[in-house]
Write an enzyme that holds these catalytic residues in place. Structure first.
Site, PDB file in Angstrom:
ATOM      1  N   LYS A 153      73.954  39.053 -82.640  1.00 19.05           N
ATOM      2  CA  LYS A 153      73.523  38.221 -83.942  1.00 19.05           C
ATOM      3  C   LYS A 153      72.291  38.907 -84.434  1.00 19.05           C
ATOM      4  O   LYS A 153      71.731  38.507 -83.796  1.00 19.05           O
ATOM      5  CB  LYS A 153      73.821  37.251 -84.037  1.00 19.05           C
ATOM      6  CG  LYS A 153      73.911  35.896 -84.590  1.00 19.05           C
ATOM      7  CD  LYS A 153      73.565  34.674 -83.971  1.00 19.05           C
ATOM      8  CE  LYS A 153      71.789  33.955 -84.222  1.00 19.05           C
ATOM      9  NZ  LYS A 153      71.622  34.349 -85.595  1.00 19.05           N
ATOM     10  N   GLU A 228      62.979  37.157 -74.295  1.00 19.81           N
ATOM     11  CA  GLU A 228      61.304  37.568 -74.535  1.00 19.81           C
ATOM     12  C   GLU A 228      61.305  36.931 -75.419  1.00 19.81           C
ATOM     13  O   GLU A 228      61.732  36.581 -76.999  1.00 19.81           O
ATOM     14  CB  GLU A 228      61.706  39.322 -75.464  1.00 19.81           C
ATOM     15  CG  GLU A 228      62.514  39.917 -74.650  1.00 19.81           C
ATOM     16  CD  GLU A 228      61.178  40.925 -73.767  1.00 19.81           C
ATOM     17  OE1 GLU A 228      60.299  40.152 -73.391  1.00 19.81           O
ATOM     18  OE2 GLU A 228      61.689  41.578 -72.809  1.00 19.81           O
ATOM     19  N   CYS A 262      55.261  38.641 -81.788  1.00 13.40           N
ATOM     20  CA  CYS A 262      55.305  37.885 -80.569  1.00 13.40           C
ATOM     21  C   CYS A 262      53.702  38.468 -79.526  1.00 13.40           C
ATOM     22  O   CYS A 262      53.341  38.033 -78.449  1.00 13.40           O
ATOM     23  CB  CYS A 262      56.190  37.917 -79.548  1.00 13.40           C
ATOM     24  SG  CYS A 262      56.757  40.378 -79.189  1.00 13.40           S
ATOM     25  N   GLU A 355      51.279  29.336 -80.193  1.00 15.53           N
ATOM     26  CA  GLU A 355      52.067  30.536 -80.901  1.00 15.53           C
ATOM     27  C   GLU A 355      52.089  30.799 -82.773  1.00 15.53           C
ATOM     28  O   GLU A 355      52.825  29.659 -82.741  1.00 15.53           O
ATOM     29  CB  GLU A 355      52.380  31.367 -80.323  1.00 15.53           C
ATOM     30  CG  GLU A 355      52.978  31.998 -81.343  1.00 15.53           C
ATOM     31  CD  GLU A 355      54.387  33.289 -80.804  1.00 15.53           C
ATOM     32  OE1 GLU A 355      55.724  32.303 -80.640  1.00 15.53           O
ATOM     33  OE2 GLU A 355      54.643  34.005 -80.491  1.00 15.53           O
TER      34      GLU A 355
HETATM   35  P1  NAD Z   1      64.109  31.259 -83.010  1.00 22.05           P
HETATM   36  O1  NAD Z   1      64.447  31.355 -81.645  1.00 22.05           O
HETATM   37  O2  NAD Z   1      64.657  30.487 -84.122  1.00 22.05           O
HETATM   38  O3  NAD Z   1      65.451  32.686 -83.105  1.00 22.05           O
HETATM   39  C1  NAD Z   1      65.957  33.829 -82.457  1.00 22.05           C
HETATM   40  C2  NAD Z   1      67.086  33.599 -82.334  1.00 22.05           C
HETATM   41  O4  NAD Z   1      68.272  32.426 -81.733  1.00 22.05           O
HETATM   42  C3  NAD Z   1      68.000  33.642 -83.658  1.00 22.05           C
HETATM   43  O5  NAD Z   1      68.671  34.625 -84.316  1.00 22.05           O
HETATM   44  C4  NAD Z   1      68.515  32.641 -84.336  1.00 22.05           C
HETATM   45  O6  NAD Z   1      69.033  32.261 -84.776  1.00 22.05           O
HETATM   46  C5  NAD Z   1      68.837  32.332 -82.634  1.00 22.05           C
HETATM   47  N1  NAD Z   1      69.579  30.661 -82.063  1.00 22.05           N
HETATM   48  C6  NAD Z   1      68.564  29.684 -82.513  1.00 22.05           C
HETATM   49  N2  NAD Z   1      69.411  28.548 -82.102  1.00 22.05           N
HETATM   50  C7  NAD Z   1      70.342  28.806 -81.059  1.00 22.05           C
HETATM   51  C8  NAD Z   1      71.515  28.893 -80.209  1.00 22.05           C
HETATM   52  N3  NAD Z   1      71.109  27.297 -80.207  1.00 22.05           N
HETATM   53  N4  NAD Z   1      71.926  29.554 -79.356  1.00 22.05           N
HETATM   54  C9  NAD Z   1      71.775  30.726 -79.311  1.00 22.05           C
HETATM   55  N5  NAD Z   1      70.966  31.401 -80.795  1.00 22.05           N
HETATM   56  C10 NAD Z   1      70.133  30.299 -81.298  1.00 22.05           C
HETATM   57  O7  NAD Z   1      63.163  32.217 -83.130  1.00 22.05           O
HETATM   58  P2  NAD Z   1      62.344  32.897 -84.277  1.00 22.05           P
HETATM   59  O8  NAD Z   1      62.046  31.961 -85.316  1.00 22.05           O
HETATM   60  O9  NAD Z   1      63.818  34.100 -84.678  1.00 22.05           O
HETATM   61  O10 NAD Z   1      61.363  34.285 -83.988  1.00 22.05           O
HETATM   62  C11 NAD Z   1      60.650  33.789 -84.007  1.00 22.05           C
HETATM   63  C12 NAD Z   1      60.080  33.542 -81.683  1.00 22.05           C
HETATM   64  O11 NAD Z   1      60.372  34.865 -81.385  1.00 22.05           O
HETATM   65  C13 NAD Z   1      58.252  33.321 -82.084  1.00 22.05           C
HETATM   66  O12 NAD Z   1      58.118  32.928 -80.754  1.00 22.05           O
HETATM   67  C14 NAD Z   1      58.187  35.374 -81.253  1.00 22.05           C
HETATM   68  O13 NAD Z   1      57.187  34.924 -80.604  1.00 22.05           O
HETATM   69  C15 NAD Z   1      59.556  35.264 -80.137  1.00 22.05           C
HETATM   70  N6  NAD Z   1      59.240  36.622 -80.422  1.00 22.05           N
HETATM   71  C16 NAD Z   1      59.388  37.072 -79.417  1.00 22.05           C
HETATM   72  C17 NAD Z   1      59.265  38.650 -78.898  1.00 22.05           C
HETATM   73  C18 NAD Z   1      59.499  39.697 -77.756  1.00 22.05           C
HETATM   74  O14 NAD Z   1      59.996  39.670 -77.021  1.00 22.05           O
HETATM   75  N7  NAD Z   1      58.991  38.353 -76.188  1.00 22.05           N
HETATM   76  C19 NAD Z   1      59.285  39.348 -80.323  1.00 22.05           C
HETATM   77  C20 NAD Z   1      59.738  38.892 -81.339  1.00 22.05           C
HETATM   78  C21 NAD Z   1      59.754  37.209 -80.899  1.00 22.05           C
END
Ligand code: NAD
Length: 452
Positions: A153, A228, A262, A355
């Site tokens: 997804k 992650e 991140c 963050e």
């Molecule tokens: P998010 O948590 O809002 O969404 C991430 C994914 O999860 C999206 O595809 C979203 O649709 C899905 N999602 C949302 N609600 C869900 C649920 N209830 N159940 C299952 N899936 C669900 O994050 P974002 O805003 O897309 O990304 C930013 C965040 O990601 C930042 O905090 C960043 O640090 C982190 N990030 C971490 C890494 C790493 O490798 N550690 C890499 C990139 C981004």
């Protein structure tokens, strides 16, 4: 239901994408279960060959994939080319795995004991919007190599490159339903991956809040999970470092991808005796960051992903914030935000603690090695970080002292596809990339054969 993909640099409509509903997800998971029965039996050499063909298909499509990411996510064209190339490289790297998924033979009395690394079944990969291509590839490439099938997804905001990667897999000969891409909402598609009993593992990258929900959901089925999550990494600059280089590179350690990374080094810690000099050198370096049209090869930073995200980022810099200096950014359409440096900041300031996920950095002085380690560790996160010093012993002492998953000395690199990547503390659970990632997509089976 549909989602209108908007170009964040122009605010123009790129494409309207149909979102999967729960029924479509259930159908896709059922097809994935069926496909798994065959995929796991494909001879290792043949599975390897198919993954290499997939990698070649990505390679031939790099310009197209990169252009899609420029339009969808506002990534600079040079970053987007690197990101598509990273998917190719990760596929090539793990294409060597099927023939090398070795077990052990363990000496036991009365027989022979051997272990197998068995694939798990259907793996659900949930991807955020900040690096749509690499993060997808880090999940699906090792999962497929280990003999699993994948449902993926993409984030609502950035589905286009993932959808294209799904097409390329089929064109390359990966059997139908072995790798399926399902654009949709987190609360629908992502949630169903977590709750569906036939999905045996979740690879989640995203925010801590959603990661916690995903982990709690997985716990109900003892479902395997890799997380992650966020970061608030430190760039630690000692007075004995090459200060010119440290200051010249610091903007790229935090403002790359407009800070939506991140691994962004969003807290710069500078030894007190070098603090003023560092800021003098850092100011022109920030001013020189080229922020503009991401399709222009000379651009070094593009826009933020959405208007809502820009509002969130700017909320960390309210009226009266201690803005030391700022870079430039375009005005007019697009979700632009200038590189922004805050100093001095209080340790209670949300800009210091949370963050921001945008081009905002705080600069903080420290007294000595112990103080630097203390401040670097003063965070619930622990994903990456940098250390600038000419003293090798100090570099290693500080690297061992900082509670974080990926550190670089005298550089800002966190990610190589052949080395492990992941977080300490609330930055995550498990490791991606490198030789060990395959363990996250297999379970060990022990078999004893009596010979007596
Ligand atoms: P998010 O948590 O809002 O969404 C991430 C994914 O999860 C999206 O595809 C979203 O649709 C899905 N999602 C949302 N609600 C869900 C649920 N209830 N159940 C299952 N899936 C669900 O994050 P974002 O805003 O897309 O990304 C930013 C965040 O990601 C930042 O905090 C960043 O640090 C982190 N990030 C971490 C890494 C790493 O490798 N550690 C890499 C990139 C981004």
């Amino acid at each position: 239901m549909r989602h209108d993909v908007v170009n964040p640099a122009t605010e123009e409509l790129v494409q309207s994408v149909e979102l999967a509903d729960r029924e479509q997800v259930d159908t896709a998971i059922a097809l994935s279960v069926q496909a798994f029965r065959h995929w796991r039996e494909v001879a290792p050499g043949d599975r390897a060959r198919l993954l290499r063909r997939f990698a070649e298909a990505v390679d031939h499509d790099i310009e197209h994939l990169a252009a899609l990411e420029v339009a969808n996510a506002g990534h600079t064209i040079s970053n987007a080319r690197w990101e598509a190339g990273n998917v190719r490289d990760v596929l090539f790297y793990y294409s060597a795995a099927p023939e090398r998924l070795l077990g052990q033979q363990i000496p036991v009395p009365g027989g022979v004991d051997i272990t197998f690394k068995e694939p798990l079944g259907v793996v659900g990969v949930i991807v955020p919007w900040n690096f749509p291509m690499p993060i997808a590839g880090w999940g699906f490439a090792p999962a497929l190599a280990a003999g699993n099938t994948v449902v993926l997804k993409p984030a609502e905001l950035t589905p286009l490159t993932a959808m294209r990667l799904g097409e390329l897999a089929v064109e390359a000969g990966i059997p139908e339903h072995v790798f399926q891409v399902l654009p949709g909402k987190g609360s629908v598609v992502g949630d169903r991956f977590v709750t569906h009993p036939d999905v045996r593992k979740i690879v989640f990258t995203g925010s801590v809040e959603v990661g916690q929900e995903v982990m709690a959901g997985c716990a109900k089925q003892v479902k395997r999970v890799t997380l992650e999550l966020g970061g608030k990494s430190a760039n630690v600059v000692f007075a004995d470092s090459d200060l010119e280089r440290a200051a010249a590179t610091a903007p790229y350690g935090v403002f790359d991808n407009a800070g939506q990374d991140c691994c962004a080094r969003s807290r710069i810690l500078v030894e007190r005796s070098a603090y003023e000099r560092f800021l003098e050198l850092f100011e022109p370096a920030v001013g020189n960051v080229v922020v503009g049209d991401p399709s222009n090869p000379s651009s070094e930073m593009g826009p933020l992903i959405s208007a809502a995200h820009r509002d969130r980022v700017s909320s960390y810099v309210p009226e009266g914030s201690p803005v030391a200096f700022r870079g430039q950014c375009p005005t007019g359409p697009g979700y632009w935000y200038p590189p922004t440096v805050l100093a001095p900041v209080s340790v209670t300031d949300p800009a210091y603690r949370e963050e921001i996920f945008g081009p905002v950095v705080v600069v903080i002085p420290f007294d000595d090695e112990a103080d630097a380690i203390r401040i670097a560790n003063d965070s619930p996160f622990g994903l990456s970080g940098s250390i600038w010093t000419e003293n090798l012993g100090r570099a290693l002492r500080v690297a061992r002292g900082i509670e974080t998953g990926a550190l670089s000395v005298n550089s800002h690199s966190s990610v190589r596809y052949w080395t492990p990547f992941g977080g300490f503390k609330q930055s995550g659970l498990g490791r991606e990339l490198g030789p060990d990632a395959l363990d996250a997509f297999t379970d060990v089976k022990n078999v004893f054969l009596a010979t007596g």
